[in-house]
Design a protein around this motif. Structure first.
Motif, PDB file in Angstrom:
ATOM      1  N   UNK A 136       0.836  -1.200   0.000  1.00 31.14           N
ATOM      2  CA  UNK A 136       0.000   0.000   0.000  1.00 31.14           C
ATOM      3  C   UNK A 136       0.871   1.250   0.000  1.00 31.14           C
ATOM      4  N   UNK A 137       1.899   1.242   0.827  1.00 33.52           N
ATOM      5  CA  UNK A 137       2.794   2.395   0.918  1.00 33.52           C
ATOM      6  C   UNK A 137       3.524   2.627  -0.401  1.00 33.52           C
ATOM      7  N   UNK A 138       3.992   1.544  -1.031  1.00 31.45           N
ATOM      8  CA  UNK A 138       4.739   1.661  -2.277  1.00 31.45           C
ATOM      9  C   UNK A 138       3.846   1.796  -3.494  1.00 31.45           C
ATOM     10  N   UNK A 139       2.541   1.516  -3.322  1.00 29.33           N
ATOM     11  CA  UNK A 139       1.620   1.567  -4.456  1.00 29.33           C
ATOM     12  C   UNK A 139       1.834   0.442  -5.438  1.00 29.33           C
ATOM     13  N   UNK A 140       2.240  -0.723  -4.925  1.00 29.38           N
ATOM     14  CA  UNK A 140       2.558  -1.855  -5.797  1.00 29.38           C
ATOM     15  C   UNK A 140       1.561  -3.004  -5.689  1.00 29.38           C
ATOM     16  N   UNK A 141       0.450  -2.797  -5.003  1.00 28.57           N
ATOM     17  CA  UNK A 141      -0.530  -3.887  -4.909  1.00 28.57           C
ATOM     18  C   UNK A 141      -1.077  -4.218  -6.294  1.00 28.57           C
ATOM     19  N   UNK A 142      -1.436  -3.173  -7.037  1.00 27.79           N
ATOM     20  CA  UNK A 142      -1.820  -3.355  -8.438  1.00 27.79           C
ATOM     21  C   UNK A 142      -0.558  -3.135  -9.261  1.00 27.79           C
ATOM     22  N   UNK A 143       0.082  -4.236  -9.644  1.00 26.65           N
ATOM     23  CA  UNK A 143       1.365  -4.175 -10.330  1.00 26.65           C
ATOM     24  C   UNK A 143       1.172  -4.612 -11.778  1.00 26.65           C
ATOM     25  N   UNK A 144       0.627  -3.707 -12.578  1.00 28.04           N
ATOM     26  CA  UNK A 144       0.267  -4.058 -13.958  1.00 28.04           C
ATOM     27  C   UNK A 144       1.341  -3.623 -14.939  1.00 28.04           C
ATOM     28  N   UNK A 145       2.600  -3.884 -14.584  1.00 27.10           N
ATOM     29  CA  UNK A 145       3.683  -3.504 -15.483  1.00 27.10           C
ATOM     30  C   UNK A 145       4.664  -4.648 -15.660  1.00 27.10           C
ATOM     31  N   UNK A 146       5.570  -4.475 -16.611  1.00 30.08           N
ATOM     32  CA  UNK A 146       6.541  -5.519 -16.934  1.00 30.08           C
ATOM     33  C   UNK A 146       7.475  -5.781 -15.762  1.00 30.08           C
ATOM     34  N   UNK A 147       7.688  -4.771 -14.926  1.00 28.90           N
ATOM     35  CA  UNK A 147       8.566  -4.935 -13.778  1.00 28.90           C
ATOM     36  C   UNK A 147       8.095  -6.003 -12.810  1.00 28.90           C
ATOM     37  N   UNK A 148       6.810  -6.346 -12.875  1.00 22.02           N
ATOM     38  CA  UNK A 148       6.263  -7.338 -11.957  1.00 22.02           C
ATOM     39  C   UNK A 148       6.868  -8.720 -12.185  1.00 22.02           C
ATOM     40  N   UNK A 149       7.353  -8.977 -13.396  1.00 21.08           N
ATOM     41  CA  UNK A 149       7.920 -10.305 -13.691  1.00 21.08           C
ATOM     42  C   UNK A 149       9.439 -10.312 -13.513  1.00 21.08           C
ATOM     43  N   UNK A 165       6.545   0.443 -18.481  1.00 17.40           N
ATOM     44  CA  UNK A 165       5.544  -0.126 -19.386  1.00 17.40           C
ATOM     45  C   UNK A 165       4.397  -0.677 -18.552  1.00 17.40           C
ATOM     46  N   UNK A 166       3.546   0.236 -18.127  1.00 18.45           N
ATOM     47  CA  UNK A 166       2.449  -0.072 -17.223  1.00 18.45           C
ATOM     48  C   UNK A 166       1.133  -0.034 -17.987  1.00 18.45           C
ATOM     49  N   UNK A 167       0.301  -1.050 -17.780  1.00 20.37           N
ATOM     50  CA  UNK A 167      -0.953  -1.148 -18.520  1.00 20.37           C
ATOM     51  C   UNK A 167      -1.866   0.051 -18.254  1.00 20.37           C
ATOM     52  N   UNK A 168      -1.892   0.527 -17.007  1.00 17.22           N
ATOM     53  CA  UNK A 168      -2.761   1.656 -16.677  1.00 17.22           C
ATOM     54  C   UNK A 168      -2.255   2.954 -17.311  1.00 17.22           C
ATOM     55  N   UNK A 169      -0.927   3.094 -17.405  1.00 16.09           N
ATOM     56  CA  UNK A 169      -0.362   4.270 -18.057  1.00 16.09           C
ATOM     57  C   UNK A 169      -0.658   4.251 -19.552  1.00 16.09           C
ATOM     58  N   UNK A 170      -0.518   3.093 -20.161  1.00 12.67           N
ATOM     59  CA  UNK A 170      -0.804   2.966 -21.592  1.00 12.67           C
ATOM     60  C   UNK A 170      -2.283   3.242 -21.863  1.00 12.67           C
ATOM     61  N   UNK A 171      -3.156   2.749 -20.969  1.00 10.70           N
ATOM     62  CA  UNK A 171      -4.589   3.047 -21.099  1.00 10.70           C
ATOM     63  C   UNK A 171      -4.817   4.549 -21.039  1.00 10.70           C
ATOM     64  N   UNK A 172      -4.147   5.201 -20.096  1.00 11.17           N
ATOM     65  CA  UNK A 172      -4.264   6.659 -19.956  1.00 11.17           C
ATOM     66  C   UNK A 172      -3.903   7.350 -21.269  1.00 11.17           C
ATOM     67  N   UNK A 173      -2.772   6.978 -21.849  1.00 14.83           N
ATOM     68  CA  UNK A 173      -2.308   7.625 -23.078  1.00 14.83           C
ATOM     69  C   UNK A 173      -3.261   7.367 -24.242  1.00 14.83           C
ATOM     70  N   UNK A 174      -3.796   6.156 -24.327  1.00 14.96           N
ATOM     71  CA  UNK A 174      -4.728   5.818 -25.405  1.00 14.96           C
ATOM     72  C   UNK A 174      -5.999   6.652 -25.304  1.00 14.96           C
ATOM     73  N   UNK A 175      -6.551   6.767 -24.105  1.00 11.96           N
ATOM     74  CA  UNK A 175      -7.775   7.560 -23.913  1.00 11.96           C
ATOM     75  C   UNK A 175      -7.485   9.037 -24.157  1.00 11.96           C
ATOM     76  N   UNK A 176      -6.326   9.487 -23.696  1.00  9.96           N
ATOM     77  CA  UNK A 176      -5.924  10.886 -23.889  1.00  9.96           C
ATOM     78  C   UNK A 176      -5.912  11.250 -25.369  1.00  9.96           C
ATOM     79  N   UNK A 177      -5.267  10.422 -26.174  1.00 15.21           N
ATOM     80  CA  UNK A 177      -5.186  10.677 -27.617  1.00 15.21           C
ATOM     81  C   UNK A 177      -6.569  10.568 -28.254  1.00 15.21           C
TER      82      UNK A 177
END
Length: 217
Positions: A136-149, A165-177
């Protein structure tokens, strides 16, 4: 979609994003069964601070941990205008002809999509396991990036690259565009908008990886 960019709808989207972000944080804490004391202790433990600094850190961290809705609000109040300004300047170089307000609206809607996806992921994950105080402190509970592996012992620059390369960040950029393209106000093509945003994202990754390589974090 002129109504999408009306002040009323943008404000409603911003309020919804804030409410969802607070709700997601509350969900994590409730699922973990931790209180402010446990989160402060986890923060101090991960910092590796000496005992003589622990008391000072605790007095500093406790209000932030306890009043997390206010912390989230301040972060959004700073983060949204900053991101908007960065993308506005980049798109200005691309001669997109978009106003700061239009880019701000796209920032808000992209944040809303990201917040909804994050909340859904947290809800699903809490059904399978309990988050820890350190996650919770590190914000890594939802770890939707390549670093998780990657192994935690991997080189800092490699971890930084994977986490970029985080799925939520990529989603953000796609919606933004997509929102900018749907505005009908851009003088640039959708491909040009995507390219400008993609280059900005790539430069951010370079800076992040370079920092990790130079300073080991």
């Amino acid at each position: 979609m002129p109504s999408l960019f009306s002040a009323r709808n943008v404000i409603l989207a911003a309020v919804a994003t804030y409410a969802i972000a607070v709700g997601a944080s509350f969900l994590e804490r409730r699922a973990a069964g931790v209180d402010a004391d446990a989160l402060v202790a986890a923060t101090i433990s991960m910092s590796g601070a000496p005992a003589e600094r622990a008391a000072a850190m605790e007095s500093f961290m406790r209000p932030m941990v306890t009043n997390y809705p206010i912390v989230i609000l301040v972060a959004m109040a700073i983060g949204w205008p900053f991101l908007t300004t960065v993308f506005f300047l980049v798109l200005k170089l691309a001669e997109a002809g978009l106003t700061w307000g239009t880019v701000f609206a796209a920032t808000i809607y992209a944040s809303l999509a990201q917040a909804i996806a994050g909340l859904l992921l947290r809800a699903v994950l809490t059904l399978s396991r309990q988050p820890t105080a350190s996650e919770i402190v590190q914000g890594t509970f939802v770890n939707a990036n390549v670093g998780a592996v990657l192994s935690a012992d991997s080189a800092p620059w490699l971890l930084a690259l994977g986490r970029s390369f985080d799925a939520l960040t990529i989603l953000y950029l796609m919606v933004f565009v997509a929102v900018l393209g749907a505005s009908g106000r851009s003088k640039a093509s959708d491909n040009a908008l995507a390219t400008a945003v993609g280059i900005t994202f790539t430069l951010w990754i370079v800076v992040r990886v370079g920092w990790a390589f130079a300073f080991g974090r």
